[in-house]
Design a protein around this motif. Structure first.
Motif, PDB file in Angstrom:
ATOM      1  N   VAL A 108       0.606  -1.179  -0.050  1.00 34.00           N
ATOM      2  CA  VAL A 108      -0.192   0.007   0.225  1.00 34.00           C
ATOM      3  C   VAL A 108       0.753   1.349  -0.048  1.00 34.00           C
ATOM      4  N   ARG A 109       0.405   2.074  -1.150  1.00 30.73           N
ATOM      5  CA  ARG A 109       1.656   3.454  -0.970  1.00 30.73           C
ATOM      6  C   ARG A 109       1.101   4.395   0.162  1.00 30.73           C
ATOM      7  N   PHE A 110       2.068   5.410   0.339  1.00 29.23           N
ATOM      8  CA  PHE A 110       1.421   6.060   1.439  1.00 29.23           C
ATOM      9  C   PHE A 110       1.616   7.435   0.383  1.00 29.23           C
ATOM     10  N   GLY A 111       0.052   7.266   1.637  1.00 26.86           N
ATOM     11  CA  GLY A 111      -0.721   8.790   1.360  1.00 26.86           C
ATOM     12  C   GLY A 111      -2.118   8.266   0.225  1.00 26.86           C
ATOM     13  N   SER A 112      -1.393   6.837   0.156  1.00 30.87           N
ATOM     14  CA  SER A 112      -3.754   6.194  -0.158  1.00 30.87           C
ATOM     15  C   SER A 112      -4.215   6.298   0.730  1.00 30.87           C
ATOM     16  N   GLU A 113      -5.213   5.896   0.366  1.00 32.87           N
ATOM     17  CA  GLU A 113      -6.478   5.799   0.842  1.00 32.87           C
ATOM     18  C   GLU A 113      -6.191   4.722   1.807  1.00 32.87           C
ATOM     19  N   GLY A 114      -5.623   3.775   0.609  1.00 29.23           N
ATOM     20  CA  GLY A 114      -5.355   2.219   1.821  1.00 29.23           C
ATOM     21  C   GLY A 114      -4.282   2.566   2.816  1.00 29.23           C
ATOM     22  N   TYR A 115      -3.450   3.072   2.516  1.00 32.80           N
ATOM     23  CA  TYR A 115      -2.057   3.706   3.797  1.00 32.80           C
ATOM     24  C   TYR A 115      -2.851   4.420   4.894  1.00 32.80           C
ATOM     25  N   ALA A 116      -4.427   5.087   4.699  1.00 37.25           N
ATOM     26  CA  ALA A 116      -4.718   5.960   5.734  1.00 37.25           C
ATOM     27  C   ALA A 116      -5.733   5.220   5.888  1.00 37.25           C
ATOM     28  N   VAL A 117      -5.736   4.007   6.099  1.00 41.12           N
ATOM     29  CA  VAL A 117      -6.936   2.971   6.433  1.00 41.12           C
ATOM     30  C   VAL A 117      -5.930   2.058   7.469  1.00 41.12           C
ATOM     31  N   GLU A 118      -5.149   1.462   7.281  1.00 41.16           N
ATOM     32  CA  GLU A 118      -3.916   1.095   7.494  1.00 41.16           C
ATOM     33  C   GLU A 118      -3.320   1.801   8.798  1.00 41.16           C
ATOM     34  N   GLU A 119      -3.361   3.457   8.781  1.00 46.33           N
ATOM     35  CA  GLU A 119      -2.560   3.818  10.159  1.00 46.33           C
ATOM     36  C   GLU A 119      -3.899   4.003  10.815  1.00 46.33           C
ATOM     37  N   LEU A 120      -5.327   3.568  10.438  1.00 46.31           N
ATOM     38  CA  LEU A 120      -6.317   3.836  11.383  1.00 46.31           C
ATOM     39  C   LEU A 120      -6.056   3.114  12.219  1.00 46.31           C
ATOM     40  N   VAL A 121      -6.891   2.021  12.057  1.00 49.14           N
ATOM     41  CA  VAL A 121      -6.390   0.561  11.698  1.00 49.14           C
ATOM     42  C   VAL A 121      -5.281   0.672  12.618  1.00 49.14           C
ATOM     43  N   ALA A 122      -3.740   0.626  12.589  1.00 48.37           N
ATOM     44  CA  ALA A 122      -2.754   0.736  13.867  1.00 48.37           C
ATOM     45  C   ALA A 122      -2.955   1.510  14.413  1.00 48.37           C
ATOM     46  N   VAL A 164      -6.904  14.433   8.778  1.00 43.64           N
ATOM     47  CA  VAL A 164      -6.501  14.925   7.389  1.00 43.64           C
ATOM     48  C   VAL A 164      -7.293  13.359   6.493  1.00 43.64           C
ATOM     49  N   SER A 165      -6.350  12.459   6.686  1.00 39.15           N
ATOM     50  CA  SER A 165      -5.859  11.275   5.848  1.00 39.15           C
ATOM     51  C   SER A 165      -7.122  10.586   5.931  1.00 39.15           C
ATOM     52  N   TRP A 166      -7.608  10.686   7.776  1.00 45.55           N
ATOM     53  CA  TRP A 166      -8.848   9.405   7.693  1.00 45.55           C
ATOM     54  C   TRP A 166      -9.988  10.134   7.312  1.00 45.55           C
ATOM     55  N   HIS A 167      -9.852  11.601   7.786  1.00 47.03           N
ATOM     56  CA  HIS A 167     -11.464  12.767   7.824  1.00 47.03           C
ATOM     57  C   HIS A 167     -11.731  11.830   5.624  1.00 47.03           C
ATOM     58  N   ALA A 168     -10.870  11.631   5.315  1.00 46.51           N
ATOM     59  CA  ALA A 168     -11.112  11.694   4.034  1.00 46.51           C
ATOM     60  C   ALA A 168     -11.697  10.465   3.926  1.00 46.51           C
ATOM     61  N   VAL A 169     -11.335   9.454   3.643  1.00 44.52           N
ATOM     62  CA  VAL A 169     -11.594   7.912   4.159  1.00 44.52           C
ATOM     63  C   VAL A 169     -13.155   7.874   4.641  1.00 44.52           C
ATOM     64  N   ILE A 201     -15.055   2.579   8.672  1.00 46.16           N
ATOM     65  CA  ILE A 201     -14.966   3.153  10.586  1.00 46.16           C
ATOM     66  C   ILE A 201     -15.461   1.495  10.753  1.00 46.16           C
ATOM     67  N   ILE A 202     -16.421   0.932  10.260  1.00 44.41           N
ATOM     68  CA  ILE A 202     -17.217  -0.417  10.883  1.00 44.41           C
ATOM     69  C   ILE A 202     -15.660  -1.226  10.337  1.00 44.41           C
ATOM     70  N   THR A 203     -15.017  -1.002   8.655  1.00 45.84           N
ATOM     71  CA  THR A 203     -13.989  -2.088   8.181  1.00 45.84           C
ATOM     72  C   THR A 203     -12.665  -1.774   9.619  1.00 45.84           C
ATOM     73  N   ALA A 204     -12.059  -0.658   9.597  1.00 52.62           N
ATOM     74  CA  ALA A 204     -11.610  -0.105  10.511  1.00 52.62           C
ATOM     75  C   ALA A 204     -11.786  -1.054  11.587  1.00 52.62           C
ATOM     76  N   ALA A 205     -12.888  -0.629  11.944  1.00 55.07           N
ATOM     77  CA  ALA A 205     -13.213  -1.099  13.890  1.00 55.07           C
ATOM     78  C   ALA A 205     -12.979  -2.803  13.855  1.00 55.07           C
ATOM     79  N   ALA A 206     -13.275  -3.646  12.777  1.00 53.64           N
ATOM     80  CA  ALA A 206     -13.341  -5.377  13.045  1.00 53.64           C
ATOM     81  C   ALA A 206     -12.086  -5.068  12.689  1.00 53.64           C
ATOM     82  N   LYS A 207     -11.526  -4.320  11.809  1.00 50.86           N
ATOM     83  CA  LYS A 207      -9.733  -5.382  11.589  1.00 50.86           C
ATOM     84  C   LYS A 207      -8.612  -4.944  12.941  1.00 50.86           C
ATOM     85  N   THR A 208      -8.930  -3.354  14.331  1.00 50.13           N
ATOM     86  CA  THR A 208      -9.263  -3.000  14.563  1.00 50.13           C
ATOM     87  C   THR A 208      -8.720  -4.166  16.200  1.00 50.13           C
TER      88      THR A 208
END
Length: 79
Positions: free
Chosen positions: A1-15, A41-46, A54-61
Motif C-alpha cells: 500500500v502506497r504512502f498517502g493512499s486511501e489504503g495507507y490511511a485505513v491501515e494507519e487508522l487501524v494501527a 486529515v487522511s482519516w477524515h477523507a476516507v 469505520i466499521i471495517t477499520a473497527a473490525a480489523k482493529t
C-alpha cells in the motif's frame, strides 16, 4: 500500500485505534505523535468517502488487538 493512499490511511487508522485499545487495556499512557493532525486529515477523507470504513477499520482493529492481547502472558505468569 502506497504512502498517502486511501489504503495507507485505513491501515494507519487501524494501527492507531489498536494502539489506543491496547494501551488502555494494559494501563499504558498513549502519547500522540506530532503528525497526528496529518493523519486525522487522511482519516477524515476516507471516512467521508466510505460510510462503512469505520466499521471495517473497527473490525480489523479488534482482530489486531485480540491477537496482540493473546501474546501477553496470563496474569501471575512471567514471560
Amino acid at each position: 500500500v502506497r504512502f498517502g493512499s486511501e489504503g495507507y490511511a485505513v491501515e494507519e487508522l487501524v494501527a492507531e485505534l489498536a494502539a489506543s485499545f491496547l494501551c488502555a487495556d494494559l494501563g499504558v499512557a498513549h502519547d500522540q505523535r506530532d503528525n497526528t493532525a496529518g493523519y486525522l486529515v487522511s482519516w477524515h477523507a476516507v471516512l467521508k468517502n466510505d460510510k462503512r470504513a469505520i466499521i471495517t477499520a473497527a473490525a480489523k482493529t479488534q482482530a489486531a488487538a485480540e491477537y496482540h492481547s493473546a501474546l501477553q502472558p496470563a496474569a501471575g505468569q512471567e514471560a
